[in-house]
Motif scaffolding. Structure first.
Motif, PDB file in Angstrom:
ATOM      1  N   ALA A 121      10.724   6.640  20.764  1.00 47.84           N
ATOM      2  CA  ALA A 121       9.448   5.965  20.997  1.00 47.84           C
ATOM      3  C   ALA A 121       8.477   6.875  21.738  1.00 47.84           C
ATOM      4  CB  ALA A 121       9.676   4.683  21.802  1.00 47.84           C
ATOM      5  N   PRO A 122       7.200   6.844  21.370  1.00 49.82           N
ATOM      6  CA  PRO A 122       6.200   7.614  22.120  1.00 49.82           C
ATOM      7  C   PRO A 122       6.140   7.172  23.571  1.00 49.82           C
ATOM      8  CG  PRO A 122       5.298   6.788  20.039  1.00 49.82           C
ATOM      9  CD  PRO A 122       6.619   6.099  20.242  1.00 49.82           C
ATOM     10  N   VAL A 123       5.786   8.080  24.443  1.00 48.57           N
ATOM     11  CA  VAL A 123       5.735   7.775  25.866  1.00 48.57           C
ATOM     12  C   VAL A 123       4.832   6.580  26.143  1.00 48.57           C
ATOM     13  CG1 VAL A 123       4.983   8.639  28.114  1.00 48.57           C
ATOM     14  CG2 VAL A 123       6.274  10.124  26.579  1.00 48.57           C
ATOM     15  N   ASP A 124       3.709   6.482  25.421  1.00 47.25           N
ATOM     16  CA  ASP A 124       2.757   5.413  25.694  1.00 47.25           C
ATOM     17  C   ASP A 124       2.989   4.160  24.857  1.00 47.25           C
ATOM     18  OD1 ASP A 124       2.076   6.532  23.278  1.00 47.25           O
ATOM     19  OD2 ASP A 124      -0.067   6.749  23.715  1.00 47.25           O
ATOM     20  N   ALA A 125       4.104   4.106  24.089  1.00 46.76           N
ATOM     21  CA  ALA A 125       4.359   2.941  23.246  1.00 46.76           C
ATOM     22  C   ALA A 125       5.845   2.601  23.239  1.00 46.76           C
ATOM     23  CB  ALA A 125       3.858   3.195  21.829  1.00 46.76           C
ATOM     24  N   PRO A 126       6.358   2.134  24.365  1.00 45.42           N
ATOM     25  CA  PRO A 126       7.790   1.815  24.428  1.00 45.42           C
ATOM     26  C   PRO A 126       8.125   0.586  23.592  1.00 45.42           C
ATOM     27  CG  PRO A 126       6.688   1.061  26.409  1.00 45.42           C
ATOM     28  CD  PRO A 126       5.677   1.859  25.641  1.00 45.42           C
ATOM     29  N   ASP A 127       9.362   0.528  23.136  1.00 45.50           N
ATOM     30  CA  ASP A 127       9.876  -0.653  22.462  1.00 45.50           C
ATOM     31  C   ASP A 127      10.574  -1.498  23.522  1.00 45.50           C
ATOM     32  OD1 ASP A 127      12.135  -2.214  21.156  1.00 45.50           O
ATOM     33  OD2 ASP A 127      11.020  -1.559  19.381  1.00 45.50           O
ATOM     34  N   ALA A 128       9.986  -2.639  23.859  1.00 43.99           N
ATOM     35  CA  ALA A 128      10.483  -3.439  24.978  1.00 43.99           C
ATOM     36  C   ALA A 128      11.917  -3.897  24.756  1.00 43.99           C
ATOM     37  CB  ALA A 128       9.569  -4.645  25.212  1.00 43.99           C
ATOM     38  N   ASP A 129      12.259  -4.231  23.525  1.00 41.90           N
ATOM     39  CA  ASP A 129      13.621  -4.700  23.248  1.00 41.90           C
ATOM     40  C   ASP A 129      14.643  -3.588  23.473  1.00 41.90           C
ATOM     41  OD1 ASP A 129      12.725  -7.232  22.615  1.00 41.90           O
ATOM     42  OD2 ASP A 129      12.610  -6.829  20.460  1.00 41.90           O
ATOM     43  N   ALA A 130      14.301  -2.377  23.034  1.00 43.25           N
ATOM     44  CA  ALA A 130      15.224  -1.254  23.214  1.00 43.25           C
ATOM     45  C   ALA A 130      15.394  -0.927  24.692  1.00 43.25           C
ATOM     46  CB  ALA A 130      14.716  -0.035  22.454  1.00 43.25           C
ATOM     47  N   VAL A 131      14.296  -0.926  25.428  1.00 45.14           N
ATOM     48  CA  VAL A 131      14.377  -0.633  26.860  1.00 45.14           C
ATOM     49  C   VAL A 131      15.183  -1.710  27.573  1.00 45.14           C
ATOM     50  CG1 VAL A 131      13.076  -0.226  28.977  1.00 45.14           C
ATOM     51  CG2 VAL A 131      12.182   0.602  26.793  1.00 45.14           C
ATOM     52  N   ARG A 132      14.954  -2.965  27.218  1.00 47.61           N
ATOM     53  CA  ARG A 132      15.697  -4.056  27.839  1.00 47.61           C
ATOM     54  C   ARG A 132      17.190  -3.915  27.570  1.00 47.61           C
ATOM     55  NH1 ARG A 132      14.836  -6.331  31.874  1.00 47.61           N
ATOM     56  NH2 ARG A 132      12.807  -7.185  31.273  1.00 47.61           N
ATOM     57  N   ALA A 133      17.554  -3.451  26.368  1.00 43.19           N
ATOM     58  CA  ALA A 133      18.968  -3.263  26.051  1.00 43.19           C
ATOM     59  C   ALA A 133      19.607  -2.203  26.941  1.00 43.19           C
ATOM     60  CB  ALA A 133      19.124  -2.873  24.583  1.00 43.19           C
ATOM     61  N   LEU A 134      18.809  -1.250  27.404  1.00 40.28           N
ATOM     62  CA  LEU A 134      19.340  -0.175  28.236  1.00 40.28           C
ATOM     63  C   LEU A 134      19.367  -0.523  29.723  1.00 40.28           C
ATOM     64  CD1 LEU A 134      17.784   3.066  26.688  1.00 40.28           C
ATOM     65  CD2 LEU A 134      19.930   1.927  26.140  1.00 40.28           C
ATOM     66  N   VAL A 135      18.405  -1.343  30.184  1.00 39.88           N
ATOM     67  CA  VAL A 135      18.300  -1.576  31.629  1.00 39.88           C
ATOM     68  C   VAL A 135      18.926  -2.882  32.073  1.00 39.88           C
ATOM     69  CG1 VAL A 135      16.233  -0.156  31.795  1.00 39.88           C
ATOM     70  CG2 VAL A 135      15.997  -2.641  31.491  1.00 39.88           C
ATOM     71  N   GLY A 136      19.173  -3.806  31.151  1.00 41.14           N
ATOM     72  CA  GLY A 136      19.778  -5.064  31.537  1.00 41.14           C
ATOM     73  C   GLY A 136      18.747  -6.061  32.049  1.00 41.14           C
ATOM     74  N   PRO A 137      19.213  -7.240  32.496  1.00 44.03           N
ATOM     75  CA  PRO A 137      18.305  -8.306  32.929  1.00 44.03           C
ATOM     76  C   PRO A 137      17.685  -8.031  34.291  1.00 44.03           C
ATOM     77  CG  PRO A 137      20.577  -8.957  33.316  1.00 44.03           C
ATOM     78  CD  PRO A 137      20.639  -7.650  32.576  1.00 44.03           C
ATOM     79  N   GLY A 138      16.527  -8.665  34.495  1.00 42.67           N
ATOM     80  CA  GLY A 138      15.923  -8.653  35.823  1.00 42.67           C
ATOM     81  C   GLY A 138      15.231  -7.365  36.219  1.00 42.67           C
ATOM     82  N   ILE A 139      15.068  -6.423  35.310  1.00 43.86           N
ATOM     83  CA  ILE A 139      14.433  -5.143  35.614  1.00 43.86           C
ATOM     84  C   ILE A 139      13.056  -5.091  34.956  1.00 43.86           C
ATOM     85  CG2 ILE A 139      14.600  -2.630  35.348  1.00 43.86           C
ATOM     86  CD1 ILE A 139      16.648  -3.820  37.264  1.00 43.86           C
ATOM     87  N   ASP A 140      12.077  -4.606  35.681  1.00 41.12           N
ATOM     88  CA  ASP A 140      10.736  -4.442  35.138  1.00 41.12           C
ATOM     89  C   ASP A 140      10.762  -3.368  34.059  1.00 41.12           C
ATOM     90  OD1 ASP A 140       8.016  -3.265  34.854  1.00 41.12           O
ATOM     91  OD2 ASP A 140       7.489  -4.725  36.401  1.00 41.12           O
ATOM     92  N   VAL A 141      10.525  -3.772  32.813  1.00 41.83           N
ATOM     93  CA  VAL A 141      10.631  -2.845  31.693  1.00 41.83           C
ATOM     94  C   VAL A 141       9.619  -1.712  31.800  1.00 41.83           C
ATOM     95  CG1 VAL A 141      10.263  -2.627  29.193  1.00 41.83           C
ATOM     96  CG2 VAL A 141      11.697  -4.471  30.086  1.00 41.83           C
TER      97      VAL A 141
END
Length: 257
Positions: A139-159
């Motif tokens: 993903a481009p630095v300025d266009a993250p995929d929120a679902d992919a990031v959420r899969a990596l960081v888990g719940p309760g984290i500011d994406v």
């Protein structure tokens, strides 16, 4: 707190980045595949304030001869030699832990113990986990995929905040070199635990990339000397998103007061 300065060990044109901070018993931290040492900064800073000497060691640059896991382990030893460190706890996150295991197997006497922040699998990832990683790294630095990031960081984290650190820590140049190192090295030569050494495994309860089952299975191969801690509500990037909780478990286990 000591001044943090990124350095490069450039023997044989390997250009290995490292950061050496703090005074006290030495602990090496090796980043996960495709990531720079930067995202481990929060964890390193907390441990440094608690009296540890933290040496973050990244990957050599691609461009030379193909590297095996043994070569990457030797890189760690060469940086420690450069710094005058005879022995240390050798730790790593995911792929970095695979390198740490190889160091302990190849260089008897240099590892005081092994710290695994998530346990690298010896089998392919699930389709969903592999997809999340692929998207997060492309993903481009300025266009993250929120679902992919959420899969990596888990719940309760500011994406958004997590993405800012993760995106700036991506080191795409070394990912292919590291994949080739894993593929070219027999599993038993990096996945086995070195004899006699104590092992501390810390893992996120919601980690789909290095799931807790990996650490539980590894512990079963050396139950008498392997301790496992599970961080609740923590995803794959828990060394970045939960540095305080991770540092507490390390300090509590090592007892270096």
């Amino acid at each position: 707190m000591t001044q943090i300065q990124r350095q490069v060990f450039d023997a044989d044109a390997r250009a290995i980045p490292f950061i050496d901070e703090g005074e006290g018993p030495a602990l090496v931290l090796i980043p996960a595949q495709g990531l720079d040492v930067a995202y481990l900064g929060g964890l390193a800073s907390i441990l440094e304030e608690e009296g540890f000497r933290i040496v973050r060691i990244g990957s050599r640059r691609p461009g030379g001869a193909a590297a095996s896991m043994h070569d990457l382990a030797q890189d760690v030893i060469d940086v420690l030699d450069h710094l005058g460190i005879g022995s240390a706890w050798i730790g790593g996150h995911a792929f970095g832990g695979a390198v740490a295991r190889t160091v302990a197997l190849d260089h008897a006497g240099r590892a005081s113990g092994v710290l695994l922040l998530g346990v690298e699998a010896t089998r392919p990832l699930s389709d969903d986990a592999a997809r999340a990683l692929r998207i997060a790294f492309s993903a481009p630095v300025d266009a993250p995929d929120a679902d992919a990031v959420r899969a990596l960081v888990g719940p309760g984290i500011d994406v958004a905040l997590a993405w800012d650190v993760f995106a700036r820590s991506r080191d795409l140049d070394v990912e292919e070199l590291q994949s080739a190192a894993l593929a070219s090295t027999p599993v038993a030569e990096w996945a086995t635990l070195a004899t006699s050494l104590p092992i501390l495994i810390i893992q996120g309860s919601d980690d789909p990339i290095t799931p807790p089952a990996n650490g539980d299975g590894l512990q079963a191969t050396a139950a008498d000397r392997t301790s496992v801690v599970r961080l609740p509500d923590a995803g794959h990037l828990f060394p970045m998103t939960h540095p305080g909780e991770t540092a507490f478990q390390i300090e509590d286990y090592l007892g270096w007061d």
